[in-house]
Motif scaffolding. Structure first.
Motif, PDB file in Angstrom:
ATOM      1  N   PHE A 155       8.558 -15.528 -16.569  1.00 30.65           N
ATOM      2  CA  PHE A 155       8.097 -14.157 -16.714  1.00 30.65           C
ATOM      3  C   PHE A 155       8.547 -13.644 -18.075  1.00 30.65           C
ATOM      4  N   GLU A 156       7.704 -12.905 -18.743  1.00 26.19           N
ATOM      5  CA  GLU A 156       8.070 -12.341 -20.033  1.00 26.19           C
ATOM      6  C   GLU A 156       9.234 -11.369 -19.864  1.00 26.19           C
ATOM      7  N   ASP A 157      10.036 -11.236 -20.915  1.00 29.46           N
ATOM      8  CA  ASP A 157      11.184 -10.337 -20.861  1.00 29.46           C
ATOM      9  C   ASP A 157      10.744  -8.925 -20.499  1.00 29.46           C
ATOM     10  N   GLY A 158      11.421  -8.351 -19.501  1.00 32.39           N
ATOM     11  CA  GLY A 158      11.102  -6.995 -19.079  1.00 32.39           C
ATOM     12  C   GLY A 158       9.927  -6.893 -18.139  1.00 32.39           C
ATOM     13  N   SER A 159       9.262  -8.021 -17.869  1.00 33.85           N
ATOM     14  CA  SER A 159       8.087  -8.008 -16.990  1.00 33.85           C
ATOM     15  C   SER A 159       8.286  -8.904 -15.778  1.00 33.85           C
ATOM     16  N   ASP A 160       9.531  -9.114 -15.414  1.00 34.17           N
ATOM     17  CA  ASP A 160       9.839  -9.938 -14.254  1.00 34.17           C
ATOM     18  C   ASP A 160       9.622  -9.124 -12.984  1.00 34.17           C
ATOM     19  N   SER A 201       5.476   7.851 -19.184  1.00 38.19           N
ATOM     20  CA  SER A 201       4.257   7.337 -19.797  1.00 38.19           C
ATOM     21  C   SER A 201       3.044   7.448 -18.888  1.00 38.19           C
ATOM     22  N   PHE A 202       3.257   7.586 -17.576  1.00 41.58           N
ATOM     23  CA  PHE A 202       2.100   7.703 -16.674  1.00 41.58           C
ATOM     24  C   PHE A 202       2.097   9.019 -15.900  1.00 41.58           C
ATOM     25  N   ALA A 203       2.900   9.973 -16.341  1.00 44.08           N
ATOM     26  CA  ALA A 203       2.971  11.262 -15.644  1.00 44.08           C
ATOM     27  C   ALA A 203       1.622  11.970 -15.617  1.00 44.08           C
ATOM     28  N   ALA A 204       0.886  11.896 -16.715  1.00 42.03           N
ATOM     29  CA  ALA A 204      -0.411  12.579 -16.773  1.00 42.03           C
ATOM     30  C   ALA A 204      -1.406  11.977 -15.794  1.00 42.03           C
ATOM     31  N   ALA A 205      -1.310  10.666 -15.577  1.00 44.66           N
ATOM     32  CA  ALA A 205      -2.228  10.006 -14.653  1.00 44.66           C
ATOM     33  C   ALA A 205      -1.978  10.444 -13.216  1.00 44.66           C
ATOM     34  N   VAL A 206      -0.728  10.709 -12.887  1.00 42.62           N
ATOM     35  CA  VAL A 206      -0.363  11.066 -11.515  1.00 42.62           C
ATOM     36  C   VAL A 206      -0.603  12.542 -11.214  1.00 42.62           C
ATOM     37  N   GLU A 207      -0.560  13.365 -12.236  1.00 46.67           N
ATOM     38  CA  GLU A 207      -0.654  14.811 -12.037  1.00 46.67           C
ATOM     39  C   GLU A 207      -1.917  15.194 -11.260  1.00 46.67           C
ATOM     40  N   GLY A 208      -1.740  15.887 -10.143  1.00 46.48           N
ATOM     41  CA  GLY A 208      -2.864  16.413  -9.388  1.00 46.48           C
ATOM     42  C   GLY A 208      -3.582  15.433  -8.490  1.00 46.48           C
ATOM     43  N   ILE A 209      -3.083  14.210  -8.327  1.00 48.92           N
ATOM     44  CA  ILE A 209      -3.794  13.255  -7.479  1.00 48.92           C
ATOM     45  C   ILE A 209      -3.544  13.544  -5.997  1.00 48.92           C
ATOM     46  N   ASP A 210      -4.445  13.085  -5.158  1.00 44.41           N
ATOM     47  CA  ASP A 210      -4.311  13.222  -3.709  1.00 44.41           C
ATOM     48  C   ASP A 210      -3.831  11.933  -3.059  1.00 44.41           C
ATOM     49  N   ALA A 211      -4.158  10.797  -3.669  1.00 42.77           N
ATOM     50  CA  ALA A 211      -3.767   9.503  -3.093  1.00 42.77           C
ATOM     51  C   ALA A 211      -3.508   8.517  -4.224  1.00 42.77           C
ATOM     52  N   LEU A 212      -2.686   7.524  -3.913  1.00 40.95           N
ATOM     53  CA  LEU A 212      -2.313   6.501  -4.881  1.00 40.95           C
ATOM     54  C   LEU A 212      -2.530   5.128  -4.272  1.00 40.95           C
ATOM     55  N   VAL A 213      -3.215   4.251  -5.000  1.00 41.44           N
ATOM     56  CA  VAL A 213      -3.395   2.858  -4.584  1.00 41.44           C
ATOM     57  C   VAL A 213      -2.656   1.986  -5.593  1.00 41.44           C
ATOM     58  N   ILE A 214      -1.595   1.319  -5.140  1.00 35.70           N
ATOM     59  CA  ILE A 214      -0.752   0.517  -6.033  1.00 35.70           C
ATOM     60  C   ILE A 214      -1.182  -0.937  -6.002  1.00 35.70           C
ATOM     61  N   LEU A 215      -1.626  -1.427  -7.159  1.00 38.38           N
ATOM     62  CA  LEU A 215      -2.044  -2.821  -7.290  1.00 38.38           C
ATOM     63  C   LEU A 215      -1.352  -3.497  -8.468  1.00 38.38           C
ATOM     64  N   THR A 216      -0.216  -2.964  -8.878  1.00 30.37           N
ATOM     65  CA  THR A 216       0.538  -3.577  -9.961  1.00 30.37           C
ATOM     66  C   THR A 216       1.359  -4.745  -9.435  1.00 30.37           C
ATOM     67  N   SER A 217       1.555  -5.745 -10.269  1.00 23.51           N
ATOM     68  CA  SER A 217       2.318  -6.920  -9.862  1.00 23.51           C
ATOM     69  C   SER A 217       2.760  -7.696 -11.095  1.00 23.51           C
ATOM     70  N   ALA A 218       3.952  -8.262 -11.026  1.00 22.78           N
ATOM     71  CA  ALA A 218       4.404  -9.152 -12.096  1.00 22.78           C
ATOM     72  C   ALA A 218       3.522 -10.398 -12.113  1.00 22.78           C
ATOM     73  N   VAL A 219       3.274 -10.911 -13.305  1.00 22.14           N
ATOM     74  CA  VAL A 219       2.392 -12.075 -13.459  1.00 22.14           C
ATOM     75  C   VAL A 219       3.164 -13.220 -14.115  1.00 22.14           C
ATOM     76  N   PRO A 220       3.357 -14.327 -13.396  1.00 20.26           N
ATOM     77  CA  PRO A 220       4.049 -15.464 -14.010  1.00 20.26           C
ATOM     78  C   PRO A 220       3.159 -16.171 -15.013  1.00 20.26           C
ATOM     79  N   LYS A 221       3.780 -16.718 -16.032  1.00 17.54           N
ATOM     80  CA  LYS A 221       3.045 -17.460 -17.060  1.00 17.54           C
ATOM     81  C   LYS A 221       3.511 -18.918 -17.055  1.00 17.54           C
TER      82      LYS A 221
END
Length: 291
Positions: free
Chosen positions: A137-142, A100-120
């Motif tokens: 945490f929501e199912d599948g988002s732990d 689902s995110f292959a197109a976003a990564v294609e051809g990049i030079d650097a990656l900054v990862i700021l993803t994180s699970a969010v408790p509710k």
């Protein structure tokens, strides 16, 4: 801490690239754009670009269009609309699904990862009755799915295309299994974050791992930044940092060799105490060891 005017060293992207490298730049307060030097600016993908810190990193990269070509990855159309719905540089994808995110990564030079699970917070909490709220945490988002598998997927995707650097934003507290953050929703979020950090460190890719202190929604650029190792900062009174300062360190880490292959804790002194940090090369150079 030294706070001399920032100087830009030769970029860590000088190795033979798949696309366009960072160019060697002359010393100046800001990097000379790669475009001005005769080449296209490096493409940097920010994942978690819809989050409060991710938005700032993405915006800062967009403001430095001569130095970087910014991309953002968000999970929903709502998040895309929030940071620029008409921007072709913003992709929608799910880090748990590499396709689902292959197109976003294609051809990049650097990656900054700021993803994180969010408790509710569980519904029904009444602060007037005392006690502490409960979280889930929501199912599948732990944290296991997001902070471990999701980040592993990103690292694998970046490695597969020969990305030149990954900047990963984590959190202080990972040396303590009993840290309160691990208890939120019984998610062990810091445990899974550390596992992803170790995976990145073992990947062979140039990396910068930033373990931020308590994030604050305050102005950046007005405090002296502090870096450390192994949660030593948590034993002090300076355990927090403004989100824009974390964002700036993410971007500066792409410009200096001194930031590569390093993991460190990041916080700041209170505003008005010390001198605002501008010499990022010296800041990164303080950490001599790797992960």
């Amino acid at each position: 801490m030294a706070t001399a005017t920032m100087r830009v060293s030769s970029s860590p992207f000088s190795a033979p690239p798949l696309r366009s490298p960072f160019r060697r730049v002359a010393p100046s307060r800001r990097a000379v754009s790669a475009a001005a030097a005769g080449g296209a600016p490096p493409t940097v993908l920010v994942t978690g670009a819809g989050g409060r810190t991710g938005q700032i990193v993405y915006k800062k990269l967009k403001e430095r269009a001569g130095e970087f070509a910014a991309r953002g990855l968000v999970r929903t159309q709502e998040s895309k609309d929030k940071i620029g719905g008409g921007d072709n540089g913003v992709f929608i994808g799910d880090i748990r699904d590499p396709a689902s995110f292959a197109a976003a990564v294609e051809g990049i030079d650097a990656l900054v990862i700021l993803t994180s699970a969010v408790p509710k917070m569980k519904p029904g909490f009444d602060p007037s009755k005392g006690g502490r709220p409960e979280f889930y945490f929501e199912d599948g988002s732990d944290p296991e799915q997001v902070d471990w598998i999701g980040q592993k997927n990103q690292i694998d995707a970046a490695k597969s295309i020969g990305v030149k650097q990954i900047v990963l934003v984590g959190s202080m507290g990972g040396t303590d299994l009993n840290h309160p953050l691990n208890k939120l929703g019984n998610g062990n979020i810091l445990v899974w974050k550390r596992k992803a950090e170790q995976y990145l460190a073992d990947s062979g890719l140039p990396y910068t791992i930033i373990r931020a202190g308590g994030l604050q929604d305050k102005d950046g650029g007005v405090r002296e930044l502090i870096i450390g190792k192994d949660d030593e900062i948590l034993k002090t009174e300076t355990k927090t940092i403004a989100r824009p300062d974390v964002a700036e360190v993410c971007i500066q880490a792409l410009l200096f060799e001194e930031a590569r292959f390093k993991a460190f804790d990041l916080a700041s002194k209170p505003e008005g105490e010390g001198t605002p940090t501008t010499d990022f090369r010296s800041l990164f150079a303080q950490i001599a060891t790797r992960f």
